[in-house]
Design a protein around this motif. Sequence first.
Motif, PDB file in Angstrom:
ATOM      1  N   LYS A 241       0.845  -1.106   0.117  1.00 40.76           N
ATOM      2  CA  LYS A 241       0.114  -0.029  -0.136  1.00 40.76           C
ATOM      3  C   LYS A 241       0.972   1.285   0.059  1.00 40.76           C
ATOM      4  N   GLY A 242       0.314   2.314  -0.736  1.00 41.17           N
ATOM      5  CA  GLY A 242       1.160   3.602  -0.807  1.00 41.17           C
ATOM      6  C   GLY A 242       1.589   4.209  -1.970  1.00 41.17           C
TER       7      GLY A 242
ATOM      8  N   GLU B 273       3.229  -1.720 -10.939  1.00 38.66           N
ATOM      9  CA  GLU B 273       3.048  -3.086 -11.187  1.00 38.66           C
ATOM     10  C   GLU B 273       1.895  -3.874 -11.190  1.00 38.66           C
ATOM     11  N   HIS B 274       1.468  -4.758 -11.825  1.00 38.12           N
ATOM     12  CA  HIS B 274       0.022  -5.328 -12.000  1.00 38.12           C
ATOM     13  C   HIS B 274      -0.074  -6.893 -11.841  1.00 38.12           C
TER      14      HIS B 274
ATOM     15  N   PHE C 250      -6.664  -2.202  -8.737  1.00 39.27           N
ATOM     16  CA  PHE C 250      -5.604  -3.375  -8.093  1.00 39.27           C
ATOM     17  C   PHE C 250      -4.275  -3.543  -8.681  1.00 39.27           C
ATOM     18  N   TRP C 251      -3.806  -2.392  -9.458  1.00 39.39           N
ATOM     19  CA  TRP C 251      -2.114  -2.187  -9.664  1.00 39.39           C
ATOM     20  C   TRP C 251      -1.665  -1.850  -8.445  1.00 39.39           C
ATOM     21  N   TRP C 252      -0.283  -1.664  -8.273  1.00 38.68           N
ATOM     22  CA  TRP C 252       0.320  -1.223  -6.844  1.00 38.68           C
ATOM     23  C   TRP C 252       1.548  -0.346  -7.335  1.00 38.68           C
ATOM     24  N   TYR C 253       2.118   0.096  -6.277  1.00 39.88           N
ATOM     25  CA  TYR C 253       3.317   1.027  -6.310  1.00 39.88           C
ATOM     26  C   TYR C 253       4.541   0.418  -5.621  1.00 39.88           C
ATOM     27  N   ASN C 254       5.646   0.437  -6.629  1.00 46.53           N
ATOM     28  CA  ASN C 254       6.935  -0.167  -6.015  1.00 46.53           C
ATOM     29  C   ASN C 254       7.716   0.946  -5.535  1.00 46.53           C
TER      30      ASN C 254
END
Length: 611
Positions: free
Chosen positions: A50-51, A578-579, A593-597
């Motif tokens: 998360k973030g 990323e996904h 539903f993608w997210w942060y690296n």
Amino acid sequence: MLALAMAVLLVSAAWAEQKIIKSHGISTFGELKYPADFAHLDYVNPDAPKGGEMSMSWTGSFDSMNPYSIKGRSGLLADSAFESLLTGTADEIGASYGLLAESIEYPKDRSWVIFNIRDIAKFSDGTPVTSEDVVFSYETFLSKGLSSFRVQLAKMVESAEILSPKQVKFVFKEDFPKRDIIEAVGGLPIFSKKDFETTGRNFEDSFMEPMVGSGAYVLERVDVGKTLVYRYNPDYWGADLPINKGSNNFATIRIEYYGDSTAAFEGFKGGTFAFRNEISSKIWATGYDFPAVKSGEVVTDALEHGNKTTGQAFIFNLRREKFQDPRVREAIGLMFNFEWSNQTLFYGLYDRITSFWGNSKLEAVGRPSAEELAILEPLADILPAGVLDAEPVSPFVSSSRQLDRKAMRRASALLDQAGWPVGSDGMRRNAKGQMLRVEFLNDSQSFDRLIDPFVENLKKLGLDALHTRIDNAQMKLRESPPQYDFDIVTGHLQTDYVPGTGLRQYFGTESADNSAFNKMGLKSEAVDKLIDVVLAANTQAEMTTAVKALDRVLRAEKIWIPQWAKNTHTVAYYDMYEHPDPLPPYALGNLDFWWYNAEKAAALKASGTMK
């Protein structure tokens, strides 16, 4: 004794027929994919970090944060603050699961439904979501919603009753089809009654102060017409629900507004925002050669999807007398050369849209089946020509030249037959001496290169054709009710995999003069009757047959000039997102539903690539 036994059996059968179903969700046809105890949706990463920020662009402007009013132009994602009792997924069609509602109760005939609201559900101001809020939201849409939607809602619901603070019952009209009526009511956005009472706001007005909702994000910052920033609510009530696991992963979502797509692309190249869903074939084919792409700091990808085509098209305003004759509409459509446009302007990236349900099993193909004819033949007297004994109407396939001579000859003959002959000055006029004038209304710079050659072709056919560029605010005003001040505009005639009352809003006679969706003002008795058949279908097979029949008739009405679609999401993003792989068939999901690296993002900022 025998009579008594028979009576007992009949009563028992009646009770069995009315057995009440209690469930965590509902499917229009068949069974739900996910059981009551599912841990998370199959296509998400339940351990996604998360973030971080998801940043993207939008073109045009905005002057309102009310997405449910025809006044003003609302900011992107203004509706994301509101949740519904039920919600769908990106890997099923016709399925809805409890969101604000923990469970639902309904009889087999779906004549009513009880929604059991979750005890933990609350609005962003901390107040609980109650059945009073649900009934208030329903009554607001019923009295002040978009007129076409309001009419359909009134036809569906007999009553809405508060049973307890967390339990609400909807009883449906006896004569309204029940197939997906629970999903329709369960999909209504839920507002806070307290918020409306405190602010005294009018639901139909344009306003900048956002309404209070229960969603995962709240508005953090707004620079009117330029920037919107939404912040994840750390007290979001639904964070741990299985339906939400692996979703709502970004701390903030930022949208930067630009005047046109070219300016937006320059902003992306400069690192002003980080994600771009590329809709310009020219930019996709020629623009992604800047240093950050070559170094791998910007990722470009074509992600396959299973979506049906969008219904994007040039739309005629049938309220104009000159467009009443389908031969005129067909003739104009013949002069749009998609094949030349695709090769010359789109770099061969697109396919032509042919159907209102293209790229799905609902699309009409070939001659009508026996099952389709059983629906269509009783309407023979009111059907457009060719529906019963020919393949469905499809766009003319043109040559590689901008002006296809065969198409021009065919269009010329149609206009002659329709009473628009060519005069000595080369212009087409009717018996009253009026020239056949056609104006394309457009608020998108990227469409200039498409519309201008189309206009040139029409001029060579003898039409007084012109392309008028206006801004977003003017477009919203001119194409919406009650003005409908246009000849032809680009729009999306949207359809669903399980078509519901939205069909009446987009294509029904009753919405022709008051709907923001029925832009063309279609009034067709045959279409109206077929919509009724679609809505009354009780099985997937019945619905598929009925939709195919409707698709044939809509295409035969020649209300549109279908444009184009592609079977991939063409995306570019700075290499910090990323996904899941693979993606679900029915959603890109970059905001969901993608997210942060964080490590990759830090490296991009350290290098100066991202601002």
